[in-house]
Design an enzyme around this catalytic site. Structure first.
Site, PDB file in Angstrom:
ATOM      1  N   CYS A   1     -11.980  -1.919  -2.926  1.00 28.98           N
ATOM      2  CA  CYS A   1     -12.337  -1.345  -4.222  1.00 28.98           C
ATOM      3  C   CYS A   1     -13.859  -1.443  -4.361  1.00 28.98           C
ATOM      4  CB  CYS A   1     -11.649  -2.113  -5.349  1.00 28.98           C
ATOM      5  SG  CYS A   1     -12.157  -3.856  -5.425  1.00 28.98           S
TER       6      CYS A   1
ATOM      7  N   SER B   1      -4.878 -13.657  -1.909  1.00 30.47           N
ATOM      8  CA  SER B   1      -5.320 -12.460  -2.615  1.00 30.47           C
ATOM      9  C   SER B   1      -4.269 -12.063  -3.648  1.00 30.47           C
ATOM     10  CB  SER B   1      -5.541 -11.305  -1.625  1.00 30.47           C
ATOM     11  OG  SER B   1      -5.622 -10.064  -2.311  1.00 30.47           O
ATOM     12  N   SER B   2      -4.594 -12.261  -4.915  1.00 27.29           N
ATOM     13  CA  SER B   2      -3.624 -11.984  -5.978  1.00 27.29           C
ATOM     14  C   SER B   2      -3.135 -10.549  -5.934  1.00 27.29           C
ATOM     15  CB  SER B   2      -4.267 -12.281  -7.343  1.00 27.29           C
ATOM     16  OG  SER B   2      -3.401 -11.921  -8.395  1.00 27.29           O
ATOM     17  N   ASN B   3      -4.063  -9.592  -5.803  1.00 23.02           N
ATOM     18  CA  ASN B   3      -3.635  -8.187  -5.869  1.00 23.02           C
ATOM     19  C   ASN B   3      -2.783  -7.805  -4.660  1.00 23.02           C
ATOM     20  OD1 ASN B   3      -5.325  -6.149  -3.995  1.00 23.02           O
ATOM     21  ND2 ASN B   3      -6.660  -7.848  -4.577  1.00 23.02           N
TER      22      ASN B   3
ATOM     23  N   GLU C   1     -10.846 -16.366 -10.792  1.00 17.40           N
ATOM     24  CA  GLU C   1     -11.238 -15.459 -11.875  1.00 17.40           C
ATOM     25  C   GLU C   1     -10.865 -16.046 -13.234  1.00 17.40           C
ATOM     26  OE1 GLU C   1     -10.074 -11.148 -13.705  1.00 17.40           O
ATOM     27  OE2 GLU C   1      -9.892 -11.343 -11.531  1.00 17.40           O
TER      28      GLU C   1
ATOM     29  N   THR D   1      -7.910  -9.480 -13.812  1.00 15.39           N
ATOM     30  CA  THR D   1      -7.982  -8.059 -13.450  1.00 15.39           C
ATOM     31  C   THR D   1      -7.006  -7.647 -12.362  1.00 15.39           C
ATOM     32  OG1 THR D   1      -9.720  -8.474 -11.812  1.00 15.39           O
ATOM     33  CG2 THR D   1     -10.441  -7.945 -14.066  1.00 15.39           C
TER      34      THR D   1
ATOM     35  N   CYS E   1     -17.696  -9.029  -9.768  1.00  9.97           N
ATOM     36  CA  CYS E   1     -17.331  -7.628 -10.012  1.00  9.97           C
ATOM     37  C   CYS E   1     -17.655  -7.251 -11.455  1.00  9.97           C
ATOM     38  CB  CYS E   1     -15.830  -7.440  -9.756  1.00  9.97           C
ATOM     39  SG  CYS E   1     -15.239  -5.806 -10.238  1.00  9.97           S
TER      40      CYS E   1
ATOM     41  N   SER F   1      -9.223  -6.127  -1.101  1.00  9.10           N
ATOM     42  CA  SER F   1     -10.283  -6.825  -0.358  1.00  9.10           C
ATOM     43  C   SER F   1     -10.135  -6.659   1.153  1.00  9.10           C
ATOM     44  CB  SER F   1     -10.282  -8.318  -0.728  1.00  9.10           C
ATOM     45  OG  SER F   1      -8.985  -8.866  -0.667  1.00  9.10           O
TER      46      SER F   1
ATOM     47  N   CYS G   1      -7.828  -3.941 -13.462  1.00  9.30           N
ATOM     48  CA  CYS G   1      -8.807  -2.986 -12.954  1.00  9.30           C
ATOM     49  C   CYS G   1      -8.132  -1.739 -12.376  1.00  9.30           C
ATOM     50  CB  CYS G   1      -9.732  -3.654 -11.937  1.00  9.30           C
ATOM     51  SG  CYS G   1      -9.171  -3.598 -10.240  1.00  9.30           S
TER      52      CYS G   1
END
Length: 326
Positions: free
Chosen positions: A17, A227-229, A131, A169, A101, A272, A199
């Site tokens: 991203c 990595s959360s996302n 975060e 996010t 970010c 990421s 996001c």
């Protein structure tokens, strides 16, 4: 009987991203400008391959500022930091470059604004995530963490007419909305953030996975376990109908038994993850008979962020000095 056609559905958008691209570039440009070592507080982004690659170029990753020699350069990660981290850097005379970010910075600004107006702030997010720690640090006396829908029952506020929710996010969009719905049942006057905190990249990657998952026997998401996302993408895929889902850092981690009996494999990657890792996964799948790849696109992403101003300023000075010397 003819064998069923094997294929890959490749999700787009996927991978880097704008915030991750900016953070990784920040470390790369800092190494070019200042020379190695450049210290980075926490992983610049939550991806094993990216961290290893930057380490090989001279980045040194540390957990806290006290590990950085006084007077050195330190980059703060894309996930954001609490104000006290900036203060610690000043005390150690560190040259701090903030690669947070901008979409995380937006949530920090919201937290500060609502705290200044004496709101109770319900921060939806995962306990211990960098975060969340950074955002909560902006207004610790006003913020309480709500870690998913089941945590709503623990929420206590001072004034039910003066409460707002914000979020990390990189959460699951659906789970966050479920948490908000439960909060609103408990607190009907709950206010929402001025704009969506989850996001664009997180939302887009989850949306395309939802579209392809029902057709997939297995979904492979490239991304690291912290990595959360990326973790959310596997959850979303399974929730949307994929028969199986796996999170991997590298193609070599794919197990042949995952592909047994499968005809359609979905592939995506977290925000990421560099696309070269996805290319390696596609190459691996091709050797197992999954050579037909169809890219499934639900959005085009064109957003970019400029590098941190403290780095841009030094790059400009260096360019001017080089021009004067030539």
């Amino acid at each position: 009987m003819t064998e069923a056609r094997k294929r890959v559905l490749l999700a787009k958008p996927r991978g880097y991203c704008a915030g991750v691209d900016r953070a990784v570039q920040t470390v790369e440009e800092a190494l070019k400008l200042y020379g190695a070592p450049v210290y980075v507080r926490k992983q610049i982004v939550h991806n094993k391959h990216v961290v290893n690659t930057l380490e090989a170029r001279g980045a040194i990753f540390v957990e806290e500022n006290y590990e950085v020699p006084e007077g050195s350069t330190v980059v703060f990660s894309a996930h954001g930091v609490a104000p006290e981290v900036h203060e610690q850097a000043r005390e150690r005379n560190l040259k701090a470059i903030d690669a947070t970010c901008p979409l995380v910075t937006k949530v920090h600004h919201e937290a500060k604004r609502f705290a200044a107006e004496d709101y109770d702030i319900l921060l939806i997010g995962h306990e211990g995530h960098e975060e969340v720690i950074g955002t909560a640090g902006e207004a610790p006396r006003h913020i309480q963490l709500v870690d998913g829908p089941d945590d709503v029952e623990n929420v206590v506020v001072r004034d039910p007419s003066k409460v707002v929710w914000l979020s990390q996010t990189t959460l699951s969009v659906d789970e966050t909305m479920e948490t908000v719905a439960r909060l609103k049942t408990k607190l009907p006057l709950l206010q929402s953030p001025p704009s969506d905190d989850i996001c664009y990249a997180t939302s887009n990657r989850q949306h395309v996975i939802k579209e392809i998952a029902p057709e997939c026997d297995v979904v492979i998401v490239v991304g690291s376990t912290n990595s959360s996302n990326s973790v959310r993408l596997v959850e979303v895929a399974l929730g949307a109908g994929a028969r199986a889902g796996h999170l991997i850092d590298y193609a070599s981690e794919i197990q042949d038994e995952w592909l047994e009996g499968a005809t359609t494999v979905g592939v995506s990657s977290g925000a990421s993850v560099p696309d070269e890792l996805v290319t390696e996964v596609l190459g691996h799948l091709a050797t197992r008979g999954f050579g037909e790849v169809t890219e499934f696109t639900t959005a085009e992403e064109r957003l970019t962020f400029s590098l941190p101003q403290e780095l841009r300023r030094d790059m400009k000075k260096a360019a001017a000095a080089a021009a004067a010397a030539s």
